[in-house]
Design a protein around this motif. Structure first.
Motif, PDB file in Angstrom:
ATOM      1  N   PRO A 175       0.845  -1.191   0.000  1.00 63.94           N
ATOM      2  CA  PRO A 175       0.000   0.000   0.000  1.00 63.94           C
ATOM      3  C   PRO A 175       0.887   1.250   0.000  1.00 63.94           C
ATOM      4  N   SER A 176       0.356   2.330  -0.549  1.00 67.03           N
ATOM      5  CA  SER A 176       1.128   3.569  -0.572  1.00 67.03           C
ATOM      6  C   SER A 176       0.307   4.705   0.015  1.00 67.03           C
ATOM      7  N   VAL A 177       1.017   5.591   0.695  1.00 74.92           N
ATOM      8  CA  VAL A 177       0.379   6.710   1.386  1.00 74.92           C
ATOM      9  C   VAL A 177       1.066   7.998   0.965  1.00 74.92           C
ATOM     10  N   LEU A 178       0.252   9.010   0.710  1.00 69.50           N
ATOM     11  CA  LEU A 178       0.758  10.350   0.400  1.00 69.50           C
ATOM     12  C   LEU A 178       0.279  11.301   1.487  1.00 69.50           C
ATOM     13  N   PHE A 179       1.223  11.970   2.143  1.00 69.72           N
ATOM     14  CA  PHE A 179       0.881  12.989   3.136  1.00 69.72           C
ATOM     15  C   PHE A 179       1.005  14.355   2.479  1.00 69.72           C
ATOM     16  N   VAL A 180      -0.023  15.186   2.642  1.00 69.89           N
ATOM     17  CA  VAL A 180      -0.019  16.500   2.011  1.00 69.89           C
ATOM     18  C   VAL A 180      -0.333  17.588   3.029  1.00 69.89           C
ATOM     19  N   CYS A 181       0.523  18.601   3.108  1.00 69.03           N
ATOM     20  CA  CYS A 181       0.180  19.825   3.821  1.00 69.03           C
ATOM     21  C   CYS A 181       0.603  20.997   2.930  1.00 69.03           C
ATOM     22  N   VAL A 182       0.383  22.190   3.374  1.00 70.60           N
ATOM     23  CA  VAL A 182       0.621  23.329   2.494  1.00 70.60           C
ATOM     24  C   VAL A 182       2.097  23.447   2.122  1.00 70.60           C
ATOM     25  N   HIS A 183       2.975  23.451   3.127  1.00 76.54           N
ATOM     26  CA  HIS A 183       4.381  23.733   2.860  1.00 76.54           C
ATOM     27  C   HIS A 183       5.261  22.496   2.749  1.00 76.54           C
ATOM     28  N   ASN A 184       4.719  21.312   3.095  1.00 82.04           N
ATOM     29  CA  ASN A 184       5.498  20.064   3.086  1.00 82.04           C
ATOM     30  C   ASN A 184       6.799  20.260   3.875  1.00 82.04           C
ATOM     31  N   ALA A 185       6.690  20.967   5.003  1.00 81.79           N
ATOM     32  CA  ALA A 185       7.881  21.301   5.777  1.00 81.79           C
ATOM     33  C   ALA A 185       7.789  20.828   7.220  1.00 81.79           C
ATOM     34  N   GLY A 186       6.575  20.561   7.705  1.00 80.53           N
ATOM     35  CA  GLY A 186       6.399  20.195   9.106  1.00 80.53           C
ATOM     36  C   GLY A 186       5.590  18.933   9.262  1.00 80.53           C
ATOM     37  N   ARG A 187       4.267  19.098   9.290  1.00 79.70           N
ATOM     38  CA  ARG A 187       3.375  17.965   9.576  1.00 79.70           C
ATOM     39  C   ARG A 187       3.559  16.796   8.617  1.00 79.70           C
ATOM     40  N   SER A 188       3.531  17.075   7.327  1.00 78.46           N
ATOM     41  CA  SER A 188       3.617  15.967   6.368  1.00 78.46           C
ATOM     42  C   SER A 188       4.989  15.307   6.407  1.00 78.46           C
ATOM     43  N   GLN A 189       6.037  16.092   6.680  1.00 79.22           N
ATOM     44  CA  GLN A 189       7.372  15.495   6.785  1.00 79.22           C
ATOM     45  C   GLN A 189       7.487  14.635   8.037  1.00 79.22           C
ATOM     46  N   ASP A 218       0.237  13.129 -10.366  1.00 74.30           N
ATOM     47  CA  ASP A 218       0.816  11.781 -10.431  1.00 74.30           C
ATOM     48  C   ASP A 218       0.993  11.170  -9.052  1.00 74.30           C
ATOM     49  N   ALA A 219       1.463  11.996  -8.105  1.00 73.26           N
ATOM     50  CA  ALA A 219       1.680  11.479  -6.743  1.00 73.26           C
ATOM     51  C   ALA A 219       0.366  11.031  -6.121  1.00 73.26           C
ATOM     52  N   VAL A 220      -0.693  11.793  -6.367  1.00 77.43           N
ATOM     53  CA  VAL A 220      -2.007  11.415  -5.829  1.00 77.43           C
ATOM     54  C   VAL A 220      -2.491  10.135  -6.499  1.00 77.43           C
ATOM     55  N   GLU A 221      -2.369  10.069  -7.819  1.00 77.14           N
ATOM     56  CA  GLU A 221      -2.836   8.894  -8.551  1.00 77.14           C
ATOM     57  C   GLU A 221      -2.092   7.629  -8.140  1.00 77.14           C
ATOM     58  N   ALA A 222      -0.816   7.775  -7.778  1.00 81.76           N
ATOM     59  CA  ALA A 222       0.019   6.621  -7.442  1.00 81.76           C
ATOM     60  C   ALA A 222      -0.200   6.141  -6.011  1.00 81.76           C
ATOM     61  N   SER A 223      -1.005   6.850  -5.237  1.00 79.79           N
ATOM     62  CA  SER A 223      -1.156   6.536  -3.819  1.00 79.79           C
ATOM     63  C   SER A 223      -2.514   5.914  -3.518  1.00 79.79           C
ATOM     64  N   ASP A 224      -2.515   4.960  -2.595  1.00 78.23           N
ATOM     65  CA  ASP A 224      -3.768   4.325  -2.177  1.00 78.23           C
ATOM     66  C   ASP A 224      -4.516   5.193  -1.170  1.00 78.23           C
ATOM     67  N   ALA A 225      -3.760   5.833  -0.295  1.00 74.38           N
ATOM     68  CA  ALA A 225      -4.358   6.678   0.732  1.00 74.38           C
ATOM     69  C   ALA A 225      -3.717   8.056   0.663  1.00 74.38           C
ATOM     70  N   VAL A 226      -4.545   9.071   0.728  1.00 70.84           N
ATOM     71  CA  VAL A 226      -4.064  10.453   0.710  1.00 70.84           C
ATOM     72  C   VAL A 226      -4.492  11.100   2.019  1.00 70.84           C
ATOM     73  N   ILE A 227      -3.505  11.515   2.804  1.00 72.59           N
ATOM     74  CA  ILE A 227      -3.770  12.133   4.103  1.00 72.59           C
ATOM     75  C   ILE A 227      -3.449  13.616   3.982  1.00 72.59           C
ATOM     76  N   THR A 228      -4.466  14.455   4.116  1.00 71.48           N
ATOM     77  CA  THR A 228      -4.249  15.897   4.024  1.00 71.48           C
ATOM     78  C   THR A 228      -4.202  16.494   5.421  1.00 71.48           C
ATOM     79  N   MET A 229      -3.469  17.566   5.533  1.00 73.16           N
ATOM     80  CA  MET A 229      -3.282  18.248   6.813  1.00 73.16           C
ATOM     81  C   MET A 229      -3.433  19.736   6.597  1.00 73.16           C
ATOM     82  N   GLY A 230      -4.662  20.166   6.457  1.00 70.48           N
ATOM     83  CA  GLY A 230      -4.913  21.597   6.371  1.00 70.48           C
ATOM     84  C   GLY A 230      -4.610  22.233   5.034  1.00 70.48           C
ATOM     85  N   CYS A 231      -4.616  21.453   3.934  1.00 72.71           N
ATOM     86  CA  CYS A 231      -4.390  22.114   2.639  1.00 72.71           C
ATOM     87  C   CYS A 231      -5.703  22.377   1.915  1.00 72.71           C
ATOM     88  N   GLY A 232      -6.813  22.004   2.536  1.00 72.61           N
ATOM     89  CA  GLY A 232      -8.127  22.354   1.997  1.00 72.61           C
ATOM     90  C   GLY A 232      -8.355  21.857   0.589  1.00 72.61           C
TER      91      GLY A 232
END
Length: 133
Positions: free
Chosen positions: A5-19, A72-86
């Motif tokens: 399985p693959s997971v993509l973490f997304v936040c606005v800056h990709n500098a804190g929470r998602s990292q 592409d990153a979204v399409e390649a992932s089974d689960a997408v976890i967003t953190m405040g990127c609306g």
């Protein structure tokens, strides 16, 4: 053998929470899950306080760089976890989406970032249990 399985973490800056989430998942899943992270408006570098908070628990995210969120990153992932990127995150049918309400550690002190780090760990452990049955 089924694909991992693959997971993509997304936040606005990709500098804190998602990292931090990607760091936890990489560490805790130990190769059983493909981990990606990205930002809708990536920062220049990973938040040094996030790096320090993760170092305290033995996870090194110093080599990570904020990355631009791609379709592409979204399409390649089974689960997408967003953190405040609306609404910045593209939505594809058939994907699992979760929005984790987490305080943004940008510009915050280590005490607050530790709390976010620990909350992320709890959520990542739950996610692993759900993805690897």
């Amino acid at each position: 053998m089924a694909e991992k399985p693959s997971v993509l973490f997304v936040c606005v800056h990709n500098a804190g929470r998602s990292q931090m989430a990607a760091g936890w998942l990489t560490h805790l899943a130990a190769g059983r899950i493909v981990v990606r992270s990205a930002g809708s408006a990536p920062a220049d570098q990973v938040n040094p306080v996030a790096i320090e908070a993760m170092r305290e628990v033995g996870i090194d995210i110093t080599s990570e760089q904020p990355k631009v969120l791609t379709v592409d990153a979204v399409e390649a992932s089974d689960a997408v976890i967003t953190m405040g990127c609306g609404d910045a995150c593209p939505v594809f049918p058939g994907k699992r989406y979760e929005d984790w309400k987490l305080d943004d550690p940008a510009g915050q002190g280590i005490e607050m970032v530790r709390q976010v780090r620990d909350e992320i760990r709890t959520r990542v452990e739950k996610l692993i249990a759900e993805l690897i049955s």
